[in-house]
Design a protein around this motif. Structure first.
Motif, PDB file in Angstrom:
ATOM      1  N   GLU A  26       0.831  -1.198   0.000  1.00 51.84           N
ATOM      2  CA  GLU A  26       0.000   0.000   0.000  1.00 51.84           C
ATOM      3  C   GLU A  26       0.868   1.250   0.000  1.00 51.84           C
ATOM      4  OE1 GLU A  26      -1.216   1.099   4.471  1.00 51.84           O
ATOM      5  OE2 GLU A  26      -1.919  -0.907   3.887  1.00 51.84           O
ATOM      6  N   ASN A  27       0.285   2.316  -0.510  1.00 50.78           N
ATOM      7  CA  ASN A  27       0.990   3.594  -0.526  1.00 50.78           C
ATOM      8  C   ASN A  27       1.378   3.995   0.906  1.00 50.78           C
ATOM      9  OD1 ASN A  27       2.109   5.760  -1.827  1.00 50.78           O
ATOM     10  ND2 ASN A  27       0.193   6.810  -2.259  1.00 50.78           N
ATOM     11  N   PHE A  28       2.543   4.594   1.059  1.00 52.83           N
ATOM     12  CA  PHE A  28       3.090   5.038   2.334  1.00 52.83           C
ATOM     13  C   PHE A  28       3.450   3.878   3.258  1.00 52.83           C
ATOM     14  CE2 PHE A  28       0.744   8.767   0.824  1.00 52.83           C
ATOM     15  CZ  PHE A  28       1.758   9.723   0.890  1.00 52.83           C
ATOM     16  N   THR A  29       3.735   2.719   2.671  1.00 52.68           N
ATOM     17  CA  THR A  29       4.341   1.647   3.468  1.00 52.68           C
ATOM     18  C   THR A  29       5.715   2.114   3.936  1.00 52.68           C
ATOM     19  OG1 THR A  29       3.180  -0.156   2.346  1.00 52.68           O
ATOM     20  CG2 THR A  29       5.264  -0.707   3.395  1.00 52.68           C
ATOM     21  N   LEU A  60       7.404   4.215   0.865  1.00 53.19           N
ATOM     22  CA  LEU A  60       6.948   4.015  -0.511  1.00 53.19           C
ATOM     23  C   LEU A  60       5.936   5.099  -0.857  1.00 53.19           C
ATOM     24  CD1 LEU A  60       6.637   2.383  -3.157  1.00 53.19           C
ATOM     25  CD2 LEU A  60       4.859   1.041  -1.989  1.00 53.19           C
ATOM     26  N   ILE A  61       6.203   5.826  -1.933  1.00 51.33           N
ATOM     27  CA  ILE A  61       5.273   6.852  -2.400  1.00 51.33           C
ATOM     28  C   ILE A  61       4.940   6.573  -3.855  1.00 51.33           C
ATOM     29  CG2 ILE A  61       4.978   9.317  -2.907  1.00 51.33           C
ATOM     30  CD1 ILE A  61       6.670   9.946  -0.494  1.00 51.33           C
ATOM     31  N   LYS A  62       3.672   6.394  -4.128  1.00 53.50           N
ATOM     32  CA  LYS A  62       3.232   6.148  -5.504  1.00 53.50           C
ATOM     33  C   LYS A  62       1.978   6.968  -5.781  1.00 53.50           C
ATOM     34  CE  LYS A  62       0.995   1.830  -4.000  1.00 53.50           C
ATOM     35  NZ  LYS A  62       0.866   0.382  -4.237  1.00 53.50           N
ATOM     36  N   ASP A  63       1.640   7.066  -7.052  1.00 54.73           N
ATOM     37  CA  ASP A  63       0.451   7.823  -7.483  1.00 54.73           C
ATOM     38  C   ASP A  63       0.550   9.305  -7.131  1.00 54.73           C
ATOM     39  OD1 ASP A  63      -0.631   5.333  -8.250  1.00 54.73           O
ATOM     40  OD2 ASP A  63      -1.461   5.035  -6.247  1.00 54.73           O
ATOM     41  N   GLU A 123       3.364   4.271 -14.382  1.00 58.41           N
ATOM     42  CA  GLU A 123       3.314   4.731 -12.993  1.00 58.41           C
ATOM     43  C   GLU A 123       4.734   4.924 -12.449  1.00 58.41           C
ATOM     44  OE1 GLU A 123      -0.200   2.725 -10.605  1.00 58.41           O
ATOM     45  OE2 GLU A 123       0.908   1.231 -11.734  1.00 58.41           O
ATOM     46  N   PHE A 125       6.914   4.845  -9.157  1.00 55.10           N
ATOM     47  CA  PHE A 125       7.000   4.453  -7.755  1.00 55.10           C
ATOM     48  C   PHE A 125       8.285   5.027  -7.188  1.00 55.10           C
ATOM     49  CE2 PHE A 125       4.189   0.422  -7.371  1.00 55.10           C
ATOM     50  CZ  PHE A 125       3.206   1.021  -8.139  1.00 55.10           C
ATOM     51  N   LYS A 170       2.770  12.864   4.371  1.00 54.27           N
ATOM     52  CA  LYS A 170       1.518  12.409   3.756  1.00 54.27           C
ATOM     53  C   LYS A 170       0.632  13.596   3.381  1.00 54.27           C
ATOM     54  CE  LYS A 170      -1.897   8.745   4.287  1.00 54.27           C
ATOM     55  NZ  LYS A 170      -2.386   7.649   5.163  1.00 54.27           N
TER      56      LYS A 170
END
Length: 243
Positions: A26-29, A60-63, A123, A125, A170
């Protein structure tokens, strides 16, 4: 927010990247460790931190990034987020040394290493590695290094500090996703270490010269006014500031 806590690992960035290659995350893991045995910074420089005294974690930052040309916007937003969080703990004299070292009182207290990958669908990541010297007191062999403890003479709760940085990060990623890059760039520019001050620099061939930092470009290059009254832009690997 999924936080993975490790007693020790070679690199939180590498651990997170390997886990991402094998499963959905998940995002922000977040991966955080008490002892990072093979940490690294910009251009492969070693990041040495005393076990149990400091913060070493990766996010982890995605999207968030929508195109490859906007990658340095993330560096700027992350650096500003860390400074904003540290201000809440009354850490004085904070600055950002290009491209993304965190300084307090002219001492390096933190660094950022962002590694990006582009997936098949386009995408982007990003694995954001953050190292922050918190309660370490001994920097005998590193005269330019310091910690929150050496700056403030106070010990800090590392987990509280990390959660504050993550919350700020975040929140600011939502602003970045909305395309408001100027908000972060204005803050980054004001925090830029030694901007407008004559400083010595050294290039990759060992040549030294004087210059005055003007700005950082959207692509992360440092623009310097040289003694010849000409402006020149330098990439991260091309020069270092001597201070």
């Amino acid at each position: 927010m999924n936080i993975i806590k490790l007693s020790a690992t070679a690199s939180t960035n590498d651990f997170l990247k390997e886990k991402l290659s094998k499963q959905y995350l998940e995002n922000f893991t977040v991966v955080v460790t008490e002892n990072q045995t093979d940490g690294r910074g910009q251009m492969g420089a070693k990041w040495n931190a005393e076990a149990g005294k400091n913060l070493t974690f990766s996010v982890l930052i995605k999207d968030v990034l929508l195109e490859i040309n906007s990658i340095f916007h993330l560096n700027v937003a992350v650096a500003v987020s860390i400074v904003e969080a540290l201000r809440e703990f009354q850490v004085p004299d904070l600055a950002i040394k290009w491209p993304n070292d965190i300084l307090a009182g002219n001492k390096k207290i933190g660094g950022i290493l962002i590694e990006n990958s582009i997936k098949n669908q386009g995408e982007i990541f990003s694995v954001v590695g953050i190292g922050l010297n918190v309660n370490q007191n001994d920097f005998q062999e590193l005269p330019k290094a310091g910690s929150l403890f050496t700056i403030t003479n106070k010990e800090f709760d590392k987990e509280v500090l990390m959660l504050s940085i993550l919350q700020r990060l975040k929140k600011n990623m939502s602003v970045l996703l909305g395309g408001d890059f100027n908000f972060f760039w204005e803050s980054y520019d004001k925090l830029l270490y030694k901007k407008g001050v004559p400083m010595p620099f050294e290039d990759t061939e060992g040549n030294r010269f004087m210059g005055i930092i003007q700005r950082v470009t959207d692509f992360g290059k440092l623009e310097i006014l040289l003694e010849s009254d000409s402006f020149q832009q330098f990439d991260i690997k091309e020069i270092q500031m001597l201070y």
